[in-house]
Scaffold this active site. Sequence first.
Site, PDB file in Angstrom:
ATOM      1  N   HIS A  34       0.865  -1.190   0.000  1.00  0.00           N
ATOM      2  CA  HIS A  34       0.000   0.000   0.000  1.00  0.00           C
ATOM      3  C   HIS A  34       0.899   1.237   0.000  1.00  0.00           C
ATOM      4  O   HIS A  34       2.142   1.122  -0.022  1.00  0.00           O
ATOM      5  CB  HIS A  34      -0.958  -0.032   1.193  1.00  0.00           C
ATOM      6  N   GLU A  35       0.262   2.388   0.081  1.00  0.00           N
ATOM      7  CA  GLU A  35       0.992   3.646  -0.017  1.00  0.00           C
ATOM      8  C   GLU A  35       2.088   3.759   1.066  1.00  0.00           C
ATOM      9  O   GLU A  35       3.121   4.385   0.851  1.00  0.00           O
ATOM     10  CB  GLU A  35      -0.017   4.805   0.061  1.00  0.00           C
ATOM     11  N   GLY A  36       1.848   3.146   2.217  1.00  0.00           N
ATOM     12  CA  GLY A  36       2.870   3.172   3.273  1.00  0.00           C
ATOM     13  C   GLY A  36       4.173   2.542   2.778  1.00  0.00           C
ATOM     14  O   GLY A  36       5.261   3.119   2.920  1.00  0.00           O
ATOM     15  N   HIS A  37       4.052   1.347   2.175  1.00  0.00           N
ATOM     16  CA  HIS A  37       5.259   0.691   1.640  1.00  0.00           C
ATOM     17  C   HIS A  37       5.887   1.536   0.535  1.00  0.00           C
ATOM     18  O   HIS A  37       7.113   1.656   0.452  1.00  0.00           O
ATOM     19  CB  HIS A  37       4.905  -0.674   1.030  1.00  0.00           C
ATOM     20  N   GLN A  61       7.312 -15.161  12.512  1.00  0.00           N
ATOM     21  CA  GLN A  61       6.866 -14.043  13.355  1.00  0.00           C
ATOM     22  C   GLN A  61       5.375 -14.105  13.680  1.00  0.00           C
ATOM     23  O   GLN A  61       4.842 -13.193  14.299  1.00  0.00           O
ATOM     24  CB  GLN A  61       7.245 -12.697  12.722  1.00  0.00           C
ATOM     25  N   GLY A 147       8.983   1.285   8.479  1.00  0.00           N
ATOM     26  CA  GLY A 147       7.932   2.250   8.806  1.00  0.00           C
ATOM     27  C   GLY A 147       7.859   2.529  10.302  1.00  0.00           C
ATOM     28  O   GLY A 147       7.989   1.624  11.127  1.00  0.00           O
ATOM     29  N   SER A 185      -2.387  -0.132   6.654  1.00  0.00           N
ATOM     30  CA  SER A 185      -1.919  -1.459   7.054  1.00  0.00           C
ATOM     31  C   SER A 185      -2.516  -2.462   6.079  1.00  0.00           C
ATOM     32  O   SER A 185      -3.658  -2.292   5.628  1.00  0.00           O
ATOM     33  CB  SER A 185      -2.429  -1.773   8.468  1.00  0.00           C
ATOM     34  N   SER A 186      -1.753  -3.497   5.771  1.00  0.00           N
ATOM     35  CA  SER A 186      -2.287  -4.539   4.889  1.00  0.00           C
ATOM     36  C   SER A 186      -3.519  -5.172   5.518  1.00  0.00           C
ATOM     37  O   SER A 186      -4.399  -5.678   4.824  1.00  0.00           O
ATOM     38  CB  SER A 186      -1.222  -5.607   4.640  1.00  0.00           C
TER      39      SER A 186
HETATM   40  O1  PAF Z   1       7.121  -5.002   8.918  1.00  0.00           O
HETATM   41  C1  PAF Z   1       7.032  -6.029   8.226  1.00  0.00           C
HETATM   42  O2  PAF Z   1       6.352  -6.073   7.183  1.00  0.00           O
HETATM   43  C2  PAF Z   1       7.741  -7.304   8.678  1.00  0.00           C
HETATM   44  O3  PAF Z   1       7.708  -7.421  10.050  1.00  0.00           O
HETATM   45  C3  PAF Z   1       9.191  -7.403   8.150  1.00  0.00           C
HETATM   46  C4  PAF Z   1      10.066  -6.286   8.677  1.00  0.00           C
HETATM   47  C5  PAF Z   1       9.165  -7.377   6.632  1.00  0.00           C
HETATM   48  C6  PAF Z   1       9.809  -8.729   8.604  1.00  0.00           C
HETATM   49  O4  PAF Z   1       9.078  -9.825   8.146  1.00  0.00           O
END
Ligand code: PAF
Length: 281
Positions: A34-37, A61, A147, A185-186
């Site tokens: 999204h725009e954040g990325h 994670q 971010g 956020s996704s």
């Molecule tokens: O912020 C994220 O999207 C994830 O935590 C990251 C940093 C890509 C690690 O998987």
Amino acid sequence: MRIIRSVSEMQSYALQQRMDGLVIGFVPTMGFLHEGHLSLMRIAREKADVLVVSIFVNPTQFGPNEDFDRYPRDIERDRGLCESAGVDALFYPEVAGMYPPDASVFVDEDMVSQGLCGAGRPAHFRGVLTVVAKLFNMVTPDIAVFGQKDAQQLAVIRRMVRDLNFQVEIISGPIVREADGLAMSSRNTFLSSDEREQALWLHRSLENAQSLFAAGEDDSRKIEDAMRRLLAQNAPGVDLEYIAVVDAATMQPVGRVVCGSLIALAARVGSTRLIDNIILG
Ligand code: PAF
């Protein structure tokens, strides 16, 4: 744009860039961009000669009852967005290529990662640090952009880079919000329109805290209480996990708020977990 699927190809691509004397900028993501990325990519693009983006939904994670399987994915769309953002190499590995089935070495952090999100998601930051360390070894970036929305993640990664001597400069990109204030956020894609209405109060409560601070309130407990009250009165569908006023580098609670203190929160709205934060002053 080059698409790279294997770790060995990523490593030889990165080595070639370094041998050519080029500065590598890196934005790691889990996709569903999204725009954040895209804003992080623009920052990296400006500071580096070569822009590498990774898309990898990292299983380590996510906890056993979390949303790894239903995490949104759309690689075709992401690919187009990366192309338009001027990405030079999109690293899109498979889980089997990233983790040997008997992987037994992980990166743990013992302080910055313990409270806030770390308290509710015990193995989360271990998974984040492990995959980020691995990605840094594969991409060998000179700079990496993360971010500010994931404020604790940013602080934990800075700590890892400092304590394990990674030769990478960590840069943070400001939170990007939708027109109505919701932090991008996704996971926003999971919110129904009612839930979205409720979720807006998260940002409003942070803005309210900012106003209280601007008006002279520096007692973190009073600021937190005011936020909780605002949410309870206006957004009964928001199930707060935490609100915390902390030092932005160490994530330790502060009693007296100063300019630069961070207020972070996490909440569930319906089945979606959202986080947001604000830096005071
Ligand atoms: O912020 C994220 O999207 C994830 O935590 C990251 C940093 C890509 C690690 O998987």
